[in-house]
Scaffold this motif. Sequence first.
Motif, PDB file in Angstrom:
ATOM      1  N   PRO A  84      12.441 -13.161 -11.691  1.00  0.00           N
ATOM      2  CA  PRO A  84      12.664 -14.633 -11.068  1.00  0.00           C
ATOM      3  C   PRO A  84      10.872 -14.794 -11.184  1.00  0.00           C
ATOM      4  CG  PRO A  84      13.430 -13.739  -9.694  1.00  0.00           C
ATOM      5  CD  PRO A  84      13.862 -12.579 -11.316  1.00  0.00           C
ATOM      6  N   ALA A  85      10.233 -13.691 -10.798  1.00  0.00           N
ATOM      7  CA  ALA A  85       9.006 -14.045 -10.671  1.00  0.00           C
ATOM      8  C   ALA A  85       7.913 -12.706 -10.895  1.00  0.00           C
ATOM      9  CB  ALA A  85       8.360 -14.376  -9.228  1.00  0.00           C
ATOM     10  N   PRO A  86       7.100 -13.153 -11.520  1.00  0.00           N
ATOM     11  CA  PRO A  86       6.320 -11.554 -12.769  1.00  0.00           C
ATOM     12  C   PRO A  86       5.910 -11.169 -12.216  1.00  0.00           C
ATOM     13  CG  PRO A  86       4.493 -13.233 -12.370  1.00  0.00           C
ATOM     14  CD  PRO A  86       6.676 -14.149 -11.758  1.00  0.00           C
ATOM     15  N   PRO A  87       7.027  -9.628 -12.470  1.00  0.00           N
ATOM     16  CA  PRO A  87       6.518  -8.062 -11.360  1.00  0.00           C
ATOM     17  C   PRO A  87       5.159  -7.353 -11.805  1.00  0.00           C
ATOM     18  CG  PRO A  87       7.997  -7.805 -13.482  1.00  0.00           C
ATOM     19  CD  PRO A  87       7.772  -9.469 -13.576  1.00  0.00           C
ATOM     20  N   ALA A  88       5.067  -6.974 -11.461  1.00  0.00           N
ATOM     21  CA  ALA A  88       3.703  -5.922 -11.148  1.00  0.00           C
ATOM     22  C   ALA A  88       4.346  -4.193 -11.861  1.00  0.00           C
ATOM     23  CB  ALA A  88       3.184  -5.228 -10.023  1.00  0.00           C
ATOM     24  N   ILE A  89       4.263  -4.310 -13.290  1.00  0.00           N
ATOM     25  CA  ILE A  89       4.761  -3.391 -14.446  1.00  0.00           C
ATOM     26  C   ILE A  89       3.425  -1.947 -13.604  1.00  0.00           C
ATOM     27  CG2 ILE A  89       4.653  -1.856 -16.662  1.00  0.00           C
ATOM     28  CD1 ILE A  89       5.961  -4.978 -15.957  1.00  0.00           C
ATOM     29  N   VAL A  90       4.312  -0.842 -13.593  1.00  0.00           N
ATOM     30  CA  VAL A  90       3.814   0.277 -13.217  1.00  0.00           C
ATOM     31  C   VAL A  90       5.240   1.496 -13.528  1.00  0.00           C
ATOM     32  CG1 VAL A  90       4.112   2.576 -11.177  1.00  0.00           C
ATOM     33  CG2 VAL A  90       4.072   0.590 -11.391  1.00  0.00           C
ATOM     34  N   ASN A 129      19.361  -0.786 -11.853  1.00  0.00           N
ATOM     35  CA  ASN A 129      18.664  -1.668 -11.152  1.00  0.00           C
ATOM     36  C   ASN A 129      18.644  -2.881 -11.565  1.00  0.00           C
ATOM     37  OD1 ASN A 129      18.780  -2.466  -8.135  1.00  0.00           O
ATOM     38  ND2 ASN A 129      16.773  -0.946  -7.796  1.00  0.00           N
ATOM     39  N   GLU A 130      18.895  -3.396 -12.859  1.00  0.00           N
ATOM     40  CA  GLU A 130      18.604  -4.776 -13.504  1.00  0.00           C
ATOM     41  C   GLU A 130      17.966  -5.400 -12.604  1.00  0.00           C
ATOM     42  OE1 GLU A 130      20.383  -5.018 -17.583  1.00  0.00           O
ATOM     43  OE2 GLU A 130      21.591  -3.279 -16.558  1.00  0.00           O
ATOM     44  N   ALA A 131      19.343  -5.978 -11.209  1.00  0.00           N
ATOM     45  CA  ALA A 131      18.976  -6.983 -10.480  1.00  0.00           C
ATOM     46  C   ALA A 131      18.235  -6.860  -9.041  1.00  0.00           C
ATOM     47  CB  ALA A 131      20.571  -7.484 -10.303  1.00  0.00           C
ATOM     48  N   GLY A 132      17.619  -5.415  -9.801  1.00  0.00           N
ATOM     49  CA  GLY A 132      16.063  -5.693  -8.573  1.00  0.00           C
ATOM     50  C   GLY A 132      15.178  -6.447  -7.873  1.00  0.00           C
ATOM     51  N   ALA A 133      15.712  -6.409  -7.152  1.00  0.00           N
ATOM     52  CA  ALA A 133      14.411  -8.318  -6.440  1.00  0.00           C
ATOM     53  C   ALA A 133      13.146  -7.629  -6.235  1.00  0.00           C
ATOM     54  CB  ALA A 133      15.848  -8.880  -5.136  1.00  0.00           C
ATOM     55  N   GLY A 134      12.924  -6.398  -6.186  1.00  0.00           N
ATOM     56  CA  GLY A 134      11.561  -5.566  -5.758  1.00  0.00           C
ATOM     57  C   GLY A 134      10.175  -6.515  -6.104  1.00  0.00           C
ATOM     58  N   ALA A 135       9.481  -6.656  -5.867  1.00  0.00           N
ATOM     59  CA  ALA A 135       8.198  -6.851  -6.948  1.00  0.00           C
ATOM     60  C   ALA A 135       7.656  -6.299  -7.819  1.00  0.00           C
ATOM     61  CB  ALA A 135       6.855  -6.865  -5.836  1.00  0.00           C
ATOM     62  N   PHE A 136       7.770  -5.361  -7.913  1.00  0.00           N
ATOM     63  CA  PHE A 136       7.330  -4.050  -9.173  1.00  0.00           C
ATOM     64  C   PHE A 136       8.886  -3.784 -10.440  1.00  0.00           C
ATOM     65  CE2 PHE A 136       5.424  -2.740  -4.953  1.00  0.00           C
ATOM     66  CZ  PHE A 136       4.118  -2.576  -6.205  1.00  0.00           C
ATOM     67  N   LEU A 137       8.255  -3.637 -11.302  1.00  0.00           N
ATOM     68  CA  LEU A 137       9.144  -2.575 -12.309  1.00  0.00           C
ATOM     69  C   LEU A 137       8.789  -1.666 -13.732  1.00  0.00           C
ATOM     70  CD1 LEU A 137      10.460  -4.770 -15.441  1.00  0.00           C
ATOM     71  CD2 LEU A 137       9.593  -3.201 -16.000  1.00  0.00           C
ATOM     72  N   ILE A 138       9.925  -0.469 -12.954  1.00  0.00           N
ATOM     73  CA  ILE A 138       9.444   0.256 -12.886  1.00  0.00           C
ATOM     74  C   ILE A 138       9.356   1.166 -14.306  1.00  0.00           C
ATOM     75  CG2 ILE A 138       9.193   3.231 -13.042  1.00  0.00           C
ATOM     76  CD1 ILE A 138       8.965   1.068 -10.232  1.00  0.00           C
ATOM     77  N   VAL A 139       8.818   1.286 -15.087  1.00  0.00           N
ATOM     78  CA  VAL A 139       8.591   2.380 -16.572  1.00  0.00           C
ATOM     79  C   VAL A 139       8.463   3.404 -16.895  1.00  0.00           C
ATOM     80  CG1 VAL A 139       8.086   2.064 -19.178  1.00  0.00           C
ATOM     81  CG2 VAL A 139       7.824  -0.096 -17.451  1.00  0.00           C
ATOM     82  N   CYS A 140       9.662   4.567 -17.438  1.00  0.00           N
ATOM     83  CA  CYS A 140       9.448   5.730 -17.575  1.00  0.00           C
ATOM     84  C   CYS A 140       9.994   6.053 -19.106  1.00  0.00           C
ATOM     85  CB  CYS A 140      10.324   6.909 -16.856  1.00  0.00           C
ATOM     86  SG  CYS A 140      10.123   7.917 -17.203  1.00  0.00           S
ATOM     87  N   GLU A 141       8.248   6.618 -20.195  1.00  0.00           N
ATOM     88  CA  GLU A 141       9.219   6.461 -21.221  1.00  0.00           C
ATOM     89  C   GLU A 141       9.565   7.611 -22.000  1.00  0.00           C
ATOM     90  OE1 GLU A 141       5.906   4.998 -19.625  1.00  0.00           O
ATOM     91  OE2 GLU A 141       4.621   3.711 -21.650  1.00  0.00           O
TER      92      GLU A 141
END
Length: 263
Positions: A137-143, A15-27
């Motif tokens: 395009p806008a700074p995401p919140a990292i989760v 979902n690289e083009a996801g336009a929501g407010a968050f960016l999800i990380v799973c290390e």
Amino acid sequence: MNGAHEKASPVHLENEAGAGAFLIVCEHASNAIPAEYGTLGLDSEALQSHIAWDPGALPVARAMSAMLDAPLVAQRFSRLLYDCNRPPHEASAVPAVSEIHRVPGNEGLDDDARRKRAERFYHPFRAALADAIDARPAPPAIVTIHSFTPVYHGVSRTVEIGILHDEDSRLADAVLSAAGDGDGHVVRRNEPYGPQDGVTHTLREHALPRGLLNVMIEIRNDLIGDAGSQMAMSERLAGWLNGALAAMRAGASGKEAATWARR
């Protein structure tokens, strides 16, 4: 992502083009190990356990990515090869012992061997995550999404969901507020780990320098052992995140409000 070919990229993007407010990380998304490393001297039971990955974390992260229309950045290979939530100088980045388990394939590695592990697994992950953040395009919140074992070093854990943060607690505070009574779950701040345990590396590396809202979520893995419970947890956490961000927007003013309005 298990069984990934040894030549595959160590980074999985969705979902690289996801336009929501968050960016999800799973290390710690996968327990796959390229053939060149064998089994690191471990049996199949150990490689299926929490020492090799975070069971259930990837399905939750994927579902949240879809629900929140958020890009997902995940690691393709086992944390035993390299823990992408640790910097290269930390011994725990390539652990010789994980909880009570020796990891023979990691014992006695010299500096050059550890450097090669970081080059193979960590640096591509770090670069891909940085690129994903900077492409927004806008700074995401990292989760960041993790799971933890119900019993660690013989001690049972009563906490069920941990809301973790480092120096910047803004989003964590709002998530804890949005969680309320936890929908029947035991929810605690900076448990079962906290920044003192070195678990907030991704937040410190990618979110704090950019001033991004951020939070790390730990889920006890017995609560996400099947598809139904994974979906229920994803819906719960996505709801808390949306509620948290809505409350932050409502309480913001001036330049900060303008920034969050774009999220």
